[in-house]
Design an enzyme around this catalytic site. Structure first.
Site, mmCIF file in Angstrom:
data_model
loop_
_atom_site.group_PDB
_atom_site.id
_atom_site.type_symbol
_atom_site.label_atom_id
_atom_site.label_comp_id
_atom_site.label_asym_id
_atom_site.label_seq_id
_atom_site.Cartn_x
_atom_site.Cartn_y
_atom_site.Cartn_z
ATOM 1 N N ASP A 66 0.824 -1.211 0.000
ATOM 2 C CA ASP A 66 0.000 0.000 0.000
ATOM 3 C C ASP A 66 0.860 1.263 0.000
ATOM 4 O O ASP A 66 2.033 1.244 0.381
ATOM 5 C CB ASP A 66 -0.878 0.046 1.249
ATOM 6 C CG ASP A 66 -1.977 -0.999 1.237
ATOM 7 O OD1 ASP A 66 -2.030 -1.816 0.298
ATOM 8 O OD2 ASP A 66 -2.792 -0.999 2.175
ATOM 9 N N HIS A 217 3.853 -2.435 2.992
ATOM 10 C CA HIS A 217 3.917 -1.105 2.366
ATOM 11 C C HIS A 217 5.231 -0.950 1.600
ATOM 12 O O HIS A 217 6.306 -1.208 2.169
ATOM 13 C CB HIS A 217 3.820 -0.012 3.425
ATOM 14 C CG HIS A 217 2.529 -0.029 4.198
ATOM 15 N ND1 HIS A 217 2.299 -0.915 5.231
ATOM 16 C CD2 HIS A 217 1.407 0.716 4.076
ATOM 17 C CE1 HIS A 217 1.083 -0.705 5.719
ATOM 18 N NE2 HIS A 217 0.519 0.274 5.041
#
Length: 261
Positions: A66, A217
């Protein structure tokens, strides 16, 4: 399957989509209308407006990243290429990651066989927004995807994994598959070499417990420099196949994007 870029315009040209943009202060509660709208927006068998947390294809695991694209994203793409692995990237329009300022990274990610998804325009907690604001977060990012690629994703992940019936109703109206996670590394809490092992141990526990959609991430340095290699090594030891979310759900790649609605 991985030569997706040249195929997308052809595949998308065959899809007939409605001009149904949500409006009003609340979700349309007319079941017949919503069912018709969803059918027009979505050709996949996967549900829209419902949280998906696990792969359905046995032996697969989906690594997802993300908040990109960010300065570390090219490095993570190099690592994935070395391992021959495909992953899914949920992108922001204007946050730490910014697709407008990194179009070449977006294009490279797609060209190398990875899946792109929406992570909203600027990463708000969607559970705090009105219906119209939620729709705006999604459509602003769609417009930017259109400028860069000529199409936009049908998959999204809510920031912070937070959602409400209003959020899910908006995603159903917009035709989005909503991807959660069954393995959350919490790598943002351990973005240094001394504590990154905590995220890896959390990954191990949750994969061993049956988790298959992994949240990390590409915007954190030590995720890229330490955690990704460790996760991929364990995936290999377990004999799992690391694939995109769409692949682990058995959804053909031509369903991952669309050129309008």
């Amino acid at each position: 399957m991985y030569f997706l870029v040249p195929l997308i315009p052809f595949l998308l040209s065959a899809i007939t989509l409605s001009q149904a943009a949500p409006a009003g202060n609340s979700i349309n509660t007319d079941t017949t209308t919503k069912t018709t709208k969803t059918a027009q927006l979505n050709i996949s068998n996967l549900p829209v407006g419902a949280i998906i947390t696990h792969c359905t294809i046995p032996g697969t695991i989906a690594l997802t990243f993300d908040d990109g694209p960010y300065i570390y994203t090219p490095q993570i793409l190099d690592i994935l290429a070395e391992h021959g692995t495909r992953a899914t990237f949920f992108l922001n329009g204007h946050n730490r990651g910014n697709i407008d300022t990194s179009p070449e990274v977006v294009q490279r990610t797609l060209a190398e066989g990875h899946q792109l998804g929406s992570h909203t325009w600027n990463h708000p907690s969607l559970d705090t927004l009105s219906y119209q604001e939620i729709v705006q977060q999604m459509t602003l990012l769609e417009e930017t995807f259109m400028r860069i690629l000529g199409f936009f994703p049908t998959y999204m992940r809510p920031p912070f994994l937070r959602h409400t019936p209003v959020v899910l109703g908006a995603m159903a109206d917009l035709g989005y598959h909503v991807i959660g996670a069954s393995v959350d590394t919490k790598d943002y809490e351990n973005d240094n070499p001394d504590t990154n092992w905590i995220s890896f141990e959390k990954f191990l526990r949750e994969v061993d417990a049956g988790g298959t959609i992994v949240l990390a991430h590409d915007s954190h340095q030590h995720t890229v420099e330490i955690l990704v290699d460790n996760m991929l090594a364990y995936v290999k030891r377990r004999g799992l196949s690391a694939v995109t979310v769409g692949q682990c759900l058995g959804d053909p790649s031509e369903h991952w994007y669309r050129a309008g609605r």
